[in-house]
Write a protein that holds these residues in place. Structure first.
Motif, short mmCIF file in Angstrom:
data_model
loop_
_atom_site.label_atom_id
_atom_site.label_comp_id
_atom_site.label_asym_id
_atom_site.label_seq_id
_atom_site.Cartn_x
_atom_site.Cartn_y
_atom_site.Cartn_z
N ALA A 258 1.90 1.92 1.55
CA ALA A 258 0.78 0.97 1.62
C ALA A 258 0.43 0.54 0.21
CB ALA A 258 -0.43 1.65 2.28
N THR A 259 -0.09 -0.67 0.07
CA THR A 259 -0.51 -1.12 -1.26
C THR A 259 -1.91 -1.71 -1.17
OG1 THR A 259 0.35 -3.38 -1.04
CG2 THR A 259 1.87 -1.71 -1.86
N GLY A 260 -2.73 -1.38 -2.11
CA GLY A 260 -4.06 -2.01 -2.18
C GLY A 260 -5.10 -1.08 -2.76
N ASP A 261 -5.94 -1.65 -3.64
CA ASP A 261 -7.04 -0.87 -4.25
C ASP A 261 -8.12 -0.53 -3.24
OD1 ASP A 261 -5.88 -0.84 -6.71
OD2 ASP A 261 -7.01 -2.56 -7.49
N GLU A 262 -8.15 -1.27 -2.13
CA GLU A 262 -9.23 -1.07 -1.16
C GLU A 262 -8.94 0.08 -0.19
OE1 GLU A 262 -6.75 -3.06 -0.97
OE2 GLU A 262 -6.60 -4.22 0.88
N LEU A 263 -7.76 0.68 -0.30
CA LEU A 263 -7.33 1.61 0.75
C LEU A 263 -7.72 3.06 0.48
CD1 LEU A 263 -3.78 0.18 1.45
CD2 LEU A 263 -5.92 -0.33 2.65
N ARG B 260 -1.57 1.63 -5.80
CA ARG B 260 -2.69 0.79 -6.22
C ARG B 260 -2.17 -0.54 -6.75
NH1 ARG B 260 -6.09 2.76 -2.93
NH2 ARG B 260 -6.22 5.01 -3.10
N ASP B 261 -3.08 -1.50 -6.86
CA ASP B 261 -2.68 -2.83 -7.30
C ASP B 261 -2.48 -2.89 -8.81
OD1 ASP B 261 -2.65 -4.08 -4.75
OD2 ASP B 261 -4.83 -4.24 -4.77
N ASN B 262 -1.61 -2.04 -9.33
CA ASN B 262 -1.23 -2.17 -10.75
C ASN B 262 0.24 -1.78 -10.91
OD1 ASN B 262 -0.98 0.79 -11.63
ND2 ASN B 262 -3.04 0.75 -10.72
N GLY C 84 -1.00 -15.68 -3.54
CA GLY C 84 -2.03 -15.22 -4.47
C GLY C 84 -1.74 -13.88 -5.08
N ASP C 85 -1.15 -12.97 -4.31
CA ASP C 85 -0.97 -11.65 -4.93
C ASP C 85 0.46 -11.16 -4.93
OD1 ASP C 85 -2.31 -9.53 -2.25
OD2 ASP C 85 -0.74 -11.02 -2.29
N TYR C 86 1.39 -12.02 -4.60
CA TYR C 86 2.75 -11.46 -4.54
C TYR C 86 3.45 -11.43 -5.88
CZ TYR C 86 4.83 -16.17 -3.85
OH TYR C 86 5.24 -17.46 -3.95
N SER D 283 3.54 -2.48 3.00
CA SER D 283 2.64 -3.45 3.62
C SER D 283 1.70 -4.01 2.56
CB SER D 283 1.86 -2.82 4.78
OG SER D 283 1.01 -1.81 4.32
N ALA D 284 1.34 -5.25 2.78
CA ALA D 284 0.41 -6.03 1.95
C ALA D 284 1.07 -6.50 0.65
CB ALA D 284 -0.86 -5.25 1.65
N GLY D 285 0.33 -7.36 -0.03
CA GLY D 285 0.82 -7.88 -1.31
C GLY D 285 1.88 -8.96 -1.16
N VAL D 286 2.05 -9.51 0.02
CA VAL D 286 3.07 -10.55 0.18
C VAL D 286 2.45 -11.91 0.52
CG1 VAL D 286 4.93 -9.02 0.83
CG2 VAL D 286 3.46 -9.92 2.62
MG MG Z 1 -3.81 -6.20 -1.21
#
Ligand code: MG
Ligand code: AMP
Length: 431
Positions: free
Chosen positions: A202-207, A245-247, A273-275, A267-270
Motif C-alpha cells: 500500500a502507498t500513502g501518508d494517510e494510511l 509512505r509518499d516519499n 497528479g501523484d504518479y 495500490s494508489a499513486g497511479v
Molecule cells: Mg496516495
C-alpha cells in the motif's frame, strides 16, 4: 504510453481486453514443485499421470451376496428356489481360498474378489438368508429365488483404470475428485505448478495499519487486505509488505522487498497528479507504463516489469487507490495473472444475464462495472445495484455479489433492460 507529466495521460484509453493482453504477455507458468497430495488441492498437475496397475485389481463383487455359477440358477424363482451349498465366505481385502463348483456358492461382500468358478453374484435380498438367520437355521446352504445373468453384479478388473493408461493429463486442475484418483493410484506426493508469491504494497501518508490506534485524520489500509484476500481466493500466496509512505526513501525500501516475489501489486499513486513519484522510483528498478483503461471504476492503472539485482524480472501491477477500484481492477487483471502463473486455463468469472432493477449511467464512454446483488426470482435473474457507486464506498462492494456491466458505447441502461453480470461470487442460495 505517457512520456512524462500529465499531458499524455488521457491520450489513448486502453480497452480492458487490450490491457489484460498486455499484462498477461509478461507472465509465464511457474516451475513445478513436489507437494503432499492434500496440499496440492487447487493446483495444476505438472506431470502426466500413468497408472502402474489395474483398478480394480481383480474382478470383484458389486453387492453383498453370494458368488455363484449363473447356470445353476436357471429357472429359480420365489415359487421354486434353487438350493446351493455354501462352501465359504470372502470379505473385501481378502483373497478367496476356494473355487465355486456346480451347486455351491460362496458368501461374498462388496469389493471382495470373485472366487474362481463363479461368474455372477446374487444379492442377499434374492435369497432366504434373512429368514434363515431369523429362524436360527444353518447358513450352510442358501435358497436363491431368482435367475441371474453371467457377469451380474460383478465389477470387472480394470473397469476404472487400466495399467499403463494415461489417467490425468499434465495441466489438470486438482479438485477433490482428482486428489481421490491420485490417491487411488497410490500417490503420496504429486508434481504441481507452484503457487505464485504475490507481494502487496500500500502507498500513502494517510494510511494506518489495521490494529493501530484509530486516528480521525487517517484511514486504515483496506486495499492490502482486500487484495491479499483475493490473492488467497485465486490460489496465490500473499506477502504483505505494509505501507510505503509518499516519499522516495520509503518507496524504494519497500519496493526492494517486493522483488522477492513473482508479482508485486501496489495500490494508489497511479492517478493524475501523484504518479510522478512512483514513476521516478520505479524507473530505478525497471520500466513502468501508466495506462488509462476504458472502465469505471479503475481507470488509472500502472503496469511494468522490475529488474532484480540477481537478474530476475518481477511484473508490477499498480492498482488505483480507491478501494473499490483496487478490488475491481484486481479481479480483472490480478486474478488472470495469478491463474496464468499457476498454469490454470484462463476464463472470465461466470457471467449471467439479469434483469436490471436500477439504471446504470455511463457518463463518459467507459465500460461500467456496477456493484450489484443478483437474485433469482421465478427462475429469472435480477440485478439490483448496491447503492452509491462511488469508488471509495467499499461497503457497497461488500454488499454485492456481482458486477453488472454497461458496455462502453451504451450511455445508459434502464431499469427493466437485461445486463450481463460478472459474478464475483457464485452464491449457492442464488444458483
Ligand atoms: Mg496516495
Ligand atoms: P491515490 O491514488 O493515492 O490518490 O489514492 C486515491 C484514494 O484512495 C485516496 O482517497 C486514498 O486515501 C485512497 N487509498 C489509497 N490507498 C488506500 C488503501 N491502501 N486503503 C484504503 N484507501 C486507500
Amino acid at each position: 504510453m505517457a512520456e512524462h507529466g500529465h499531458r499524455h495521460y488521457d491520450e489513448a484509453m486502453l480497452s480492458v481486453e487490450d490491457a489484460l493482453e498486455r499484462i498477461l504477455s509478461v507472465f509465464h507458468v511457474l516451475e513445478p514443485e513436489d507437494k503432499p497430495l492434500l496440499e496440492a488441492m487447487g493446483q495444476v498437475l505438472a506431470e502426466d499421470v500413468v497408472s502402474r496397475f489395474d483398478i480394480p485389481p481383480l474382478d470383484n463383487s458389486a453387492m453383498d451376496g453370494y458368488a455363484v455359477k449363473a447356470r445353476d440358477l436357471k429357472g429359480a424363482s420365489p415359487e421354486s428356489p434353487v438350493l446351493l451349498t455354501v462352501i465359504g465366505s470372502v470379505a473385501a481385502g481378502h483373497l478367496p481360498d476356494r473355487a465355486v463348483a456346480g451347486g455351491t456358492a460362496i458368501r461374498i461382500m462388496t469389493g471382495a474378489p470373485l472366487p474362481e468358478g463363479a461368474d455372477a453374484v446374487v444379492p442377499f435380498e434374492e435369497t432366504d438368508e434373512v429368514a434363515r438367520r431369523a429362524s436360527g437355521a444353518e447358513l450352510s446352504e442358501i435358497a436363491v429365488t431368482t435367475e441371474v445373468e453371467t457377469g451380474s453384479d460383478i465389477r470387472p478388473a480394470a473397469q476404472d483404470v487400466r495399467r499403463g493408461e494415461l489417467v490425468l493429463d499434465r495441466g489438470a486442475l486438482l479438485r477433490p475428485a482428482e486428489i481421490g484418483v491420485l490417491a487411488s493410484l497410490g500417490y503420496q506426493t504429486v508434481e504441481v505448478v507452484r503457487r505464485p508469491v504475490v507481494a502487496i504494497l500500500a502507498t500513502g501518508d494517510e494510511l494506518l495499519e489495521p490494529g493501530s490506534r484509530h486516528d480521525p485524520g487517517k484511514i486504515y489500509d483496506s486495499n492490502s487486505y482486500g487484495v491479499a484476500a483475493g490473492v488467497l481466493r485465486y490460489g496465490g500466496i500473499p506477502k504483505l509488505l505494509g505501507i510505503a509512505r509518499d516519499n522516495l526513501d520509503s518507496m524504494n525500501t519497500k519496493l526492494r522487498e517486493g522483488l522477492e516475489s513473482d508479482i508485486l501489486i501496489t495500490s494508489a499513486g497511479v492517478s493524475k497528479g501523484d504518479y510522478d513519484m512512483v514513476k521516478d522510483v520505479l524507473a530505478k528498478h525497471g520500466k513502468i507504463d501508466f495506462w488509462s483503461v476504458r472502465m469505471r471504476p479503475a481507470k488509472p492503472l500502472a503496469f511494468g516489469v522490475l529488474h532484480t539485482p540477481d537478474g530476475r524480472r518481477v511484473p508490477h501491477l499498480g492498482l488505483p487507490g480507491n478501494p473499490v477500484s483496487a478490488l475491481v481492477a484486481f479481479e480483472q487483471f490480478g486474478r488472470p495473472a495469478i491463474h496464468k502463473m499457476m498454469g490454470k486455463s484462463l476464463h472470465e468469472k461466470p457471467t449471467v444475464t439479469a434483469v436490471l432493477e436500477d439504471p446504470i449511467i455511463n457518463t463518459d464512454g467507459r465500460r461500467v462495472y456496477a456493484r450489484a446483488v443478483v437474485t433469482k426470482v421465478n427462475g429469472v435473474y435480477h440485478a439490483r445495484l448496491t447503492g452509491h457507486q462511488g469508488s471509495n464506498v467499499l461497503t457497497s462492494m461488500a454488499r454485492a455479489n456481482g458486477l453488472a456491466i454497461c458496455p462502453d458505447d451504451v450511455p445508459r441502461k434502464e431499469a427493466g433492460e437485461t445486463v450481463d453480470v460478472q459474478m464475483i461470487d457464485w452464491p449457492e442460495e442464488v444458483f
